[in-house]
Design a protein around this motif. Structure first.
Motif, mmCIF file in Angstrom:
data_model
loop_
_atom_site.group_PDB
_atom_site.id
_atom_site.type_symbol
_atom_site.label_atom_id
_atom_site.label_comp_id
_atom_site.label_asym_id
_atom_site.label_seq_id
_atom_site.Cartn_x
_atom_site.Cartn_y
_atom_site.Cartn_z
ATOM 1 N N ASN A 33 -3.117 25.931 15.015
ATOM 2 C CA ASN A 33 -4.212 26.773 14.549
ATOM 3 C C ASN A 33 -5.125 26.011 13.584
ATOM 4 O O ASN A 33 -5.599 26.549 12.580
ATOM 5 C CB ASN A 33 -3.684 28.052 13.880
ATOM 6 N N VAL A 34 -5.346 24.737 13.896
ATOM 7 C CA VAL A 34 -6.214 23.865 13.103
ATOM 8 C C VAL A 34 -7.282 23.301 14.023
ATOM 9 O O VAL A 34 -6.981 22.882 15.148
ATOM 10 C CB VAL A 34 -5.405 22.707 12.463
ATOM 11 N N GLU A 35 -8.521 23.287 13.553
ATOM 12 C CA GLU A 35 -9.614 22.748 14.361
ATOM 13 C C GLU A 35 -9.679 21.240 14.180
ATOM 14 O O GLU A 35 -9.716 20.732 13.057
ATOM 15 C CB GLU A 35 -10.951 23.381 13.934
ATOM 16 N N ILE A 36 -9.679 20.528 15.294
ATOM 17 C CA ILE A 36 -9.742 19.060 15.228
ATOM 18 C C ILE A 36 -10.801 18.548 16.200
ATOM 19 O O ILE A 36 -11.186 19.241 17.150
ATOM 20 C CB ILE A 36 -8.381 18.410 15.571
ATOM 21 N N ASN A 37 -11.253 17.335 15.957
ATOM 22 C CA ASN A 37 -12.188 16.672 16.859
ATOM 23 C C ASN A 37 -11.381 15.886 17.890
ATOM 24 O O ASN A 37 -10.588 15.006 17.523
ATOM 25 C CB ASN A 37 -13.115 15.742 16.075
ATOM 26 N N ILE A 90 5.506 6.338 12.035
ATOM 27 C CA ILE A 90 5.562 6.054 10.610
ATOM 28 C C ILE A 90 4.163 5.884 10.014
ATOM 29 O O ILE A 90 3.982 6.042 8.804
ATOM 30 C CB ILE A 90 6.402 4.790 10.318
ATOM 31 N N ILE A 91 3.179 5.578 10.856
ATOM 32 C CA ILE A 91 1.799 5.442 10.389
ATOM 33 C C ILE A 91 1.019 6.718 10.671
ATOM 34 O O ILE A 91 0.247 7.200 9.833
ATOM 35 C CB ILE A 91 1.112 4.252 11.092
ATOM 36 N N LEU A 92 1.246 7.293 11.832
ATOM 37 C CA LEU A 92 0.487 8.443 12.302
ATOM 38 C C LEU A 92 0.751 9.713 11.494
ATOM 39 O O LEU A 92 -0.177 10.436 11.119
ATOM 40 C CB LEU A 92 0.817 8.692 13.776
ATOM 41 N N LEU A 138 -4.743 15.517 7.476
ATOM 42 C CA LEU A 138 -5.773 16.242 8.218
ATOM 43 C C LEU A 138 -5.567 17.761 8.163
ATOM 44 O O LEU A 138 -6.402 18.511 8.663
ATOM 45 C CB LEU A 138 -5.792 15.786 9.683
ATOM 46 N N GLY A 139 -4.472 18.190 7.584
ATOM 47 C CA GLY A 139 -4.230 19.623 7.442
ATOM 48 C C GLY A 139 -3.350 20.226 8.511
ATOM 49 O O GLY A 139 -3.144 21.446 8.540
ATOM 50 N N ILE A 140 -2.815 19.393 9.406
ATOM 51 C CA ILE A 140 -1.905 19.898 10.441
ATOM 52 C C ILE A 140 -0.551 20.169 9.792
ATOM 53 O O ILE A 140 -0.028 19.317 9.068
ATOM 54 C CB ILE A 140 -1.770 18.892 11.593
ATOM 55 N N PRO A 141 0.026 21.355 10.000
ATOM 56 C CA PRO A 141 1.300 21.698 9.365
ATOM 57 C C PRO A 141 2.366 20.632 9.608
ATOM 58 O O PRO A 141 2.511 20.129 10.729
ATOM 59 C CB PRO A 141 1.678 23.028 10.033
#
Length: 337
Positions: free
Chosen positions: A9-13, A37-39, A46-49
C-alpha cells in the motif's frame, strides 16, 4: 510511472524500482553476493514496511537461484548429503526467525530490530572481509582452522571425509535464521562457513550454498507470506527483472577487476550500508504499524485465501525467475562474443 503496490500500500515509481534492482544486480554479479544486504535498507528508507521488505527480498531470490541450482546439480559438484543437512537445519532456524518477526510485528518493532541486526551483521562481516583481504589469508590457513574442529562428536561421512553433524547444524540454523530476519539468501555466510569450518574448497562450498538457497528461499517466502502477509509479489517481480539484467553486466565487470579490489569494495560497501542503517535506526524510532487494506485483488486474496496467495508467490517467483535467468544468460553470451 507511479503505481500503488497492492500489499505494501505504498506508491512507488516503477522505473526507479527497476533501476534500483538493476544497480543491486550489478553489485551482486560483480561482487558475488546476494543484493539483499544492500537493497533492504534502501527499501525501508523508501517507506515500504519492513515486514514486506524482508519477505519480498527473499521471494525475488527464488527464481534467480534456480538456474544456478540446476547447473551445479548437473555438474556433480554438490555434496548432496551436506546440502540436505544444511537445508534441514536452515528450515528450523528460518521457522523461528519468521515467528520472531511475527511477534515483533504485533509490537511494531520489526523495523528497529531488522536495522539493528543489519548494523551488527554488516560491520562484523565487512570488517572480516577487509581484514582477510589485507592479510591475504590463504586456503591452507582455513584448513588449519578446520583441523581444530576434527575432534567434535557425532562424526559422519561426507564427500570430503568425516565431519561432525554439529557443523552443518550450526551453519544451517544460523543461515536460515538470518535469512528469515534479514531477507537474504545466506550464501555470504554459508560459503565461508563451509570453507573455514568444514574444509570445503570454494567451488564445492558455492555449489552447496546454491543448493540450499533454492529450498530455504522458497520455504521462507511461503512462510513469510502465510504467517506475516509479508510478500508483495508485484514489488518482488519488479526487483527480479531489474536485478536479473544488472547481474549480467555486473559479472562481466567483475571478470575484469582483480578479486582483491572486489573484496575491498565489498567490505567498504557493507560498512557504508551498516552506517546508513544505523542512521535510520537512530533518527526514526517510531513504531511501525502494518495493516493490509482490502482495496485490490491481490490484497483481498492474501487476506481471504492466504494459502493460495502464498503458493502463488513461490510458483510465480520460480517461473519468472527461471525465465529471466535464461534471458539474462543468453544476453551474457551475446555480450561476450
Amino acid at each position: 510511472m507511479d503505481i500503488l503496490l497492492p500489499i505494501s500500500n505504498v506508491e512507488i515509481n516503477v522505473f526507479f524500482i527497476l533501476l534500483l534492482g538493476f544497480f543491486v544486480g550489478i553489485l551482486s554479479g560483480m561482487i558475488g553476493i546476494g543484493g539483499g544486504i544492500i537493497l533492504n535498507p534502501v527499501l525501508i528508507k523508501l517507506g515500504i514496511p519492513s515486514v514486506i521488505v524482508v519477505g519480498t527480498s527473499v521471494s525475488q531470490m527464488i527464481g534467480a537461484s534456480l538456474s544456478g541450482f540446476l547447473s551445479y546439480l548437473k555438474s556433480g559438484t554438490v555434496d548432496l548429503k551436506m546440502g540436505k543437512y544444511i537445508v534441514g537445519f536452515s528450515f528450523i532456524g528460518g521457522f523461528l526467525g519468521v515467528l520472531l518477526i511475527n511477534i515483533l510485528k504485533s509490537s511494531g518493532d520489526v523495523k528497529s530490530f531488522i536495522l539493528m541486526v543489519y548494523v551488527v551483521y554488516l560491520i562484523l562481516v565487512g570488517s572480516f572481509i577487509f581484514y582477510e583481504s589485507i592479510k591475504n589469508i590463504k586456503e591452507d590457513r582455513c584448513c588449519k582452522f578446520y583441523d581444530k574442529l576434527k575432534n567434535l562428536p557425532f562424526q559422519t561421512d561426507f564427500q570430503i571425509g568425516k565431519v561432525s553433524i554439529i557443523i552443518p547444524a550450526f551453519i544451517g540454523f544460523i543461515s536460515g535464521f538470518l535469512a528469515s530476519i534479514m531477507g537474504i539468501g545466506g550464501g555470504n555466510l554459508v560459503v565461508p562457513a563451509l570453507m573455514y569450518l568444514a574444509g570445503y574448497n570454494i567451488v564445492s562450498a558455492v555449489s552447496i550454498s546454491v543448493f540450499q538457497m533454492v529450498f530455504i528461499t522458497s520455504f521462507l517466502a511461503f512462510l513469510h507470506s502465510y504467517v506475516n502477509h509479508g510478500v508483495d509479489i508485484v514489488l518482488g517481480l519488479l526487483l527480479l527483472i531489474g536485478s536479473s539484467f544488472g547481474a549480467v553486466f555486473g559479472s562481466l565487470i567483475g571478470q575484469k577487476i582483480d578479486r582483491f579490489y572486489i573484496k575491498i569494495l565489498l567490505s567498504f560497501l557493507m560498512i557504508f550500508v551498516a552506517l546508513f542503517s544505523l542512521y535510520q535506526l537512530l533518527t526514526n524510532k517510531e513504531k511501525e504499524d502494518f495493516i493490509i487494506e482490502s482495496n485490490n485483488f491481490l490484497s483481498t486474496l492474501i487476506l481471504q485465501n492466504t494459502l493460495l496467495y502464498s503458493t502463488l508467490v513461490v510458483v510465480l517467483s520460480l517461473f519468472f525467475g527461471y525465465i529471466m535467468s535464461m534471458i539474462a544468460l543468453k544476453l551474457k553470451r551475446f555480450l561476450t562474443k
